[in-house]
Design a protein around this motif. Sequence first.
Motif, PDB file in Angstrom:
ATOM      1  N   UNK A   3       0.843  -1.211   0.000  1.00 49.06           N
ATOM      2  CA  UNK A   3       0.000   0.000   0.000  1.00 49.06           C
ATOM      3  C   UNK A   3       0.873   1.254   0.000  1.00 49.06           C
ATOM      4  N   UNK A   4       0.295   2.335  -0.489  1.00 48.19           N
ATOM      5  CA  UNK A   4       1.005   3.605  -0.514  1.00 48.19           C
ATOM      6  C   UNK A   4       0.450   4.511   0.573  1.00 48.19           C
ATOM      7  N   UNK A  22      -9.779   2.098  -2.925  1.00 42.50           N
ATOM      8  CA  UNK A  22      -9.570   1.787  -4.343  1.00 42.50           C
ATOM      9  C   UNK A  22      -8.092   1.860  -4.699  1.00 42.50           C
ATOM     10  N   UNK A  23      -7.422   2.933  -4.277  1.00 41.66           N
ATOM     11  CA  UNK A  23      -6.012   3.113  -4.616  1.00 41.66           C
ATOM     12  C   UNK A  23      -5.167   1.983  -4.036  1.00 41.66           C
ATOM     13  N   UNK A  24      -5.454   1.564  -2.844  1.00 44.81           N
ATOM     14  CA  UNK A  24      -4.651   0.526  -2.178  1.00 44.81           C
ATOM     15  C   UNK A  24      -5.261  -0.868  -2.317  1.00 44.81           C
ATOM     16  N   UNK A  34      -5.263   1.202 -10.024  1.00 43.67           N
ATOM     17  CA  UNK A  34      -4.712   1.393  -8.679  1.00 43.67           C
ATOM     18  C   UNK A  34      -3.189   1.261  -8.626  1.00 43.67           C
ATOM     19  N   UNK A  35      -2.624   0.296  -9.352  1.00 43.13           N
ATOM     20  CA  UNK A  35      -1.175   0.091  -9.321  1.00 43.13           C
ATOM     21  C   UNK A  35      -0.447   1.291  -9.917  1.00 43.13           C
ATOM     22  N   UNK A  36      -0.959   1.808 -11.038  1.00 40.11           N
ATOM     23  CA  UNK A  36      -0.345   2.983 -11.657  1.00 40.11           C
ATOM     24  C   UNK A  36      -0.470   4.192 -10.738  1.00 40.11           C
ATOM     25  N   UNK A  37      -1.633   4.359 -10.121  1.00 41.49           N
ATOM     26  CA  UNK A  37      -1.832   5.484  -9.197  1.00 41.49           C
ATOM     27  C   UNK A  37      -0.889   5.387  -8.007  1.00 41.49           C
ATOM     28  N   UNK A  38      -0.703   4.187  -7.473  1.00 42.99           N
ATOM     29  CA  UNK A  38       0.216   4.033  -6.329  1.00 42.99           C
ATOM     30  C   UNK A  38       1.640   4.419  -6.721  1.00 42.99           C
ATOM     31  N   UNK A 115      -4.949   9.395 -11.111  1.00 43.34           N
ATOM     32  CA  UNK A 115      -5.859   9.156 -12.235  1.00 43.34           C
ATOM     33  C   UNK A 115      -5.593   7.865 -13.004  1.00 43.34           C
ATOM     34  N   UNK A 116      -4.501   7.160 -12.690  1.00 45.16           N
ATOM     35  CA  UNK A 116      -4.171   5.960 -13.444  1.00 45.16           C
ATOM     36  C   UNK A 116      -3.398   6.239 -14.714  1.00 45.16           C
TER      37      UNK A 116
END
Length: 229
Positions: A3-4, A22-24, A34-38, A115-116
């Motif tokens: 997680x970030x 959602x992000x994590x 989510x992976x790109x956003x993290x 935003x991904x």
Amino acid sequence: MTPVDLTGWNTALDAHNLTPAFINDLTGDPYDHPATARTEIRRANDTIPFIYRTAIADHTEVSSWADRLITTTREQTTGRIVPTIGRHRSLLLLGPTGVGKTHQAYGTLRYLAPTGIRTAWTATSSADLYAALRPRAGVDSESEFRRYAHAPLLLVDDLGAAKSSEWTEEINFRLVNHRYENQLPTIFTSNVLPKELADRVGDRVSSRLIEMCDRVVIQGTDRRRQAAA
């Protein structure tokens, strides 16, 4: 995958109707939203100067430019596994010292992060840019120049602040001209008033900035002096 840290990210997430859950969400897909956003958020946490670590792009014209960049990027990268910043207009933030131009600029990078979209941004001040490109032993100045010139998204803070010389004018022109010709989105900030732009950066650079950029003039008083009062 881990997680970030999303401390200070609620406003940016809310702007895109996203949640920390959602992000994590560790789905195991390294290319999903989510992976790109993290990845983008982690880079912002690690790289953006501490004083701007919670910056928010809350100026309407600035966030509108960022929204257009997001829309254009998604249109240009339909079918790609990960949307990546492509060709788009640039942004020129003008106004007196201390009104929040740099805050808005870094806030824009943070606004884009959840935003991904893979932004692959590079940020520098004009003073640091010149220092990095100044010829010296053991450094390939042309390779350094290409790092800035070819960045998918570039932030240049305080354009026109340094004392002008033939060398700085050449650097400004080469950088702006490359990004102008290739329509690479750039966020510029400058303390120069619109009517003084040509005098500070030269007619060739000024002409290209006027054509390639959405211009936003930020007004107000010096926040730093207010904070110190």
